[in-house]
Design a protein around this motif. Sequence first.
Motif, mmCIF file in Angstrom:
data_model
loop_
_atom_site.group_PDB
_atom_site.id
_atom_site.type_symbol
_atom_site.label_atom_id
_atom_site.label_comp_id
_atom_site.label_asym_id
_atom_site.label_seq_id
_atom_site.Cartn_x
_atom_site.Cartn_y
_atom_site.Cartn_z
ATOM 1 N N VAL A 61 14.923 15.034 32.671
ATOM 2 C CA VAL A 61 15.655 13.843 33.099
ATOM 3 C C VAL A 61 14.653 12.698 33.261
ATOM 4 O O VAL A 61 13.585 12.892 33.855
ATOM 5 C CB VAL A 61 16.396 14.091 34.420
ATOM 6 N N PRO A 62 14.946 11.495 32.743
ATOM 7 C CA PRO A 62 14.012 10.374 32.884
ATOM 8 C C PRO A 62 13.637 10.124 34.343
ATOM 9 O O PRO A 62 14.485 10.192 35.239
ATOM 10 C CB PRO A 62 14.804 9.192 32.305
ATOM 11 N N LYS A 63 12.368 9.802 34.578
ATOM 12 C CA LYS A 63 11.862 9.670 35.947
ATOM 13 C C LYS A 63 12.571 8.572 36.734
ATOM 14 O O LYS A 63 12.915 8.759 37.901
ATOM 15 C CB LYS A 63 10.351 9.403 35.921
ATOM 16 N N ASP A 64 12.752 7.418 36.106
ATOM 17 C CA ASP A 64 13.376 6.304 36.821
ATOM 18 C C ASP A 64 14.803 6.641 37.249
ATOM 19 O O ASP A 64 15.221 6.303 38.360
ATOM 20 C CB ASP A 64 13.383 5.043 35.947
ATOM 21 N N TYR A 65 15.541 7.318 36.382
ATOM 22 C CA TYR A 65 16.905 7.698 36.740
ATOM 23 C C TYR A 65 16.909 8.812 37.782
ATOM 24 O O TYR A 65 17.698 8.789 38.730
ATOM 25 C CB TYR A 65 17.669 8.146 35.488
ATOM 26 N N ALA A 66 16.004 9.782 37.645
ATOM 27 C CA ALA A 66 15.926 10.877 38.610
ATOM 28 C C ALA A 66 15.575 10.369 39.998
ATOM 29 O O ALA A 66 16.075 10.881 41.008
ATOM 30 C CB ALA A 66 14.903 11.911 38.156
ATOM 31 N N SER A 67 14.724 9.339 40.066
ATOM 32 C CA SER A 67 14.315 8.801 41.364
ATOM 33 C C SER A 67 15.464 8.109 42.067
ATOM 34 O O SER A 67 15.403 7.879 43.282
ATOM 35 C CB SER A 67 13.152 7.823 41.184
ATOM 36 N N PHE A 68 16.518 7.789 41.334
ATOM 37 C CA PHE A 68 17.726 7.248 41.955
ATOM 38 C C PHE A 68 18.747 8.349 42.230
ATOM 39 O O PHE A 68 19.278 8.467 43.335
ATOM 40 C CB PHE A 68 18.363 6.190 41.058
ATOM 41 N N ALA A 69 19.025 9.184 41.230
ATOM 42 C CA ALA A 69 20.129 10.141 41.324
ATOM 43 C C ALA A 69 19.882 11.236 42.350
ATOM 44 O O ALA A 69 20.803 11.612 43.090
ATOM 45 C CB ALA A 69 20.378 10.770 39.940
ATOM 46 N N VAL A 70 18.660 11.752 42.428
ATOM 47 C CA VAL A 70 18.401 12.874 43.336
ATOM 48 C C VAL A 70 18.441 12.451 44.808
ATOM 49 O O VAL A 70 19.121 13.096 45.614
ATOM 50 C CB VAL A 70 17.066 13.559 42.983
ATOM 51 N N PRO A 71 17.743 11.379 45.224
ATOM 52 C CA PRO A 71 17.884 10.952 46.629
ATOM 53 C C PRO A 71 19.319 10.574 46.983
ATOM 54 O O PRO A 71 19.792 10.858 48.087
ATOM 55 C CB PRO A 71 16.953 9.735 46.719
ATOM 56 N N PHE A 72 20.009 9.932 46.047
ATOM 57 C CA PHE A 72 21.403 9.576 46.272
ATOM 58 C C PHE A 72 22.238 10.833 46.482
ATOM 59 O O PHE A 72 23.059 10.932 47.399
ATOM 60 C CB PHE A 72 21.914 8.778 45.071
#
Length: 451
Positions: free
Chosen positions: A292-303
């Motif tokens: 999973v792209p890092k920038d998207y993962a850094s949003f989706a997982v904490p959310f």
Amino acid sequence: MSETTAVRRKSLPKVPFWAQTFIGLGLGIVLGFIAKNGNVEWLTTTLTEVGSMFVRLLKLAVPPLVFTAILVSVANLRNVNNAAGLALRTLGWFLITSLIAVGVGLTLGLLTDPGQGVDKADLPKPEKGTTNGDWLDFLTGIVPTNIVDAFAKPNVLQIVFLAVVLGAAILSVGKKAEPLINGAEIVLEVVQKALWWVIRLTPIGTAGLIGSKVATYGWDSLKPLSTFAIDIYVGCAIILFGVYPLLLATVGRVNPVKFFQGAWPAIQLGFVSRSSVGTMPVTQRSVIGLGVPKDYASFAVPFGATTKMDGCAAIYPSIAAIFVAQYYGIDLGPKEYFLIVLVSVIGSAATAGLTGAIVMLTLTLDTVNLPLAGVALLLAIDPILDMIRTATNVAGQAVVPVLVSAREKTLDLEKYNNPKSIDAADDDASDADDTTKNVPAQTDRREPVSV
């Protein structure tokens, strides 16, 4: 260190982190039975204190971890193409999977009747006025009246609210706010580094947590609630090993086995720690390791760690509501079942990623006008049930980013089909500094877990 000592160390077999955790699990069960059957009070006390200290260490990192992770993830949306669309798709899949989970919970509850035939004498007497808040308390409690209190209590929902608002403001300000983002990333990196040290104590914490529950409750507490407990475990297993793999195979068109290979460290840690937020760094690194792209993962997982709770907010309250209604002899109609679905799908944030799902349960019971005193009936076995609930939560928080990335054609299939175990990252430790100079800690999946 002599050369001989170095050679001996290299020749020693390395125990994987998952194996360490299961060793701690087995040791805890054995020590718990010894403490209970032998009436060894000091052992019970020791196990309880070890488990409690591990949970306290995890909770200690919650306020700064949640605030900085959400803040950075919102701010990093500026680097994501079609950020608004991705956010909406992520939220949409959160809702879809929650709807499926509550459907599974209601079906199991209606088929098994967990509250029928339960001898009331076998259950703890509910305390009058047992409550943890209703919808009004939940909604009004989102906006803090005092910033310090939000972090001191802590109130995770209020912390999330503050982080989202500040992150949105940073996006509006633009480049002038870059120093603030850099500062938040540094704080996040430090907090996650400290949390990784705590995570390495998981085998010891697991022994204490499991051992204390066995020593305190044994298996006797499960007997009067056996159908209810089995329903929770079966329901979570259906979601974890049935629904999620089916979605990955049909919607994402990826191999579900590879997903579990990459996400298992996070799922396992969620099971023993009972904290989605405490597991968040492992979940994020696992998701990134799956391509999973890092920038998207850094949003989706904490959310997801603060709002995506299929186990605690969907399966558990739906079955528990049926149990409480049957226990008190109250009939539920189509309206009540609809309200259970509604509160389970949109009320996930009430659990806020911390251990336990009592707040979500009280919201559900309050919405359906069931006795809130019924919450006390389930408290005795809640820690045992919370393990599988949290594992299901964590798996769902990892599944959705993979699904969205696969649908958007941004998933790195080479990484996904060759997931790299976090334990194997020790080989890359020598050049770890080079990877963290320009990348926040939450995106560096090479942090070792094994000790």
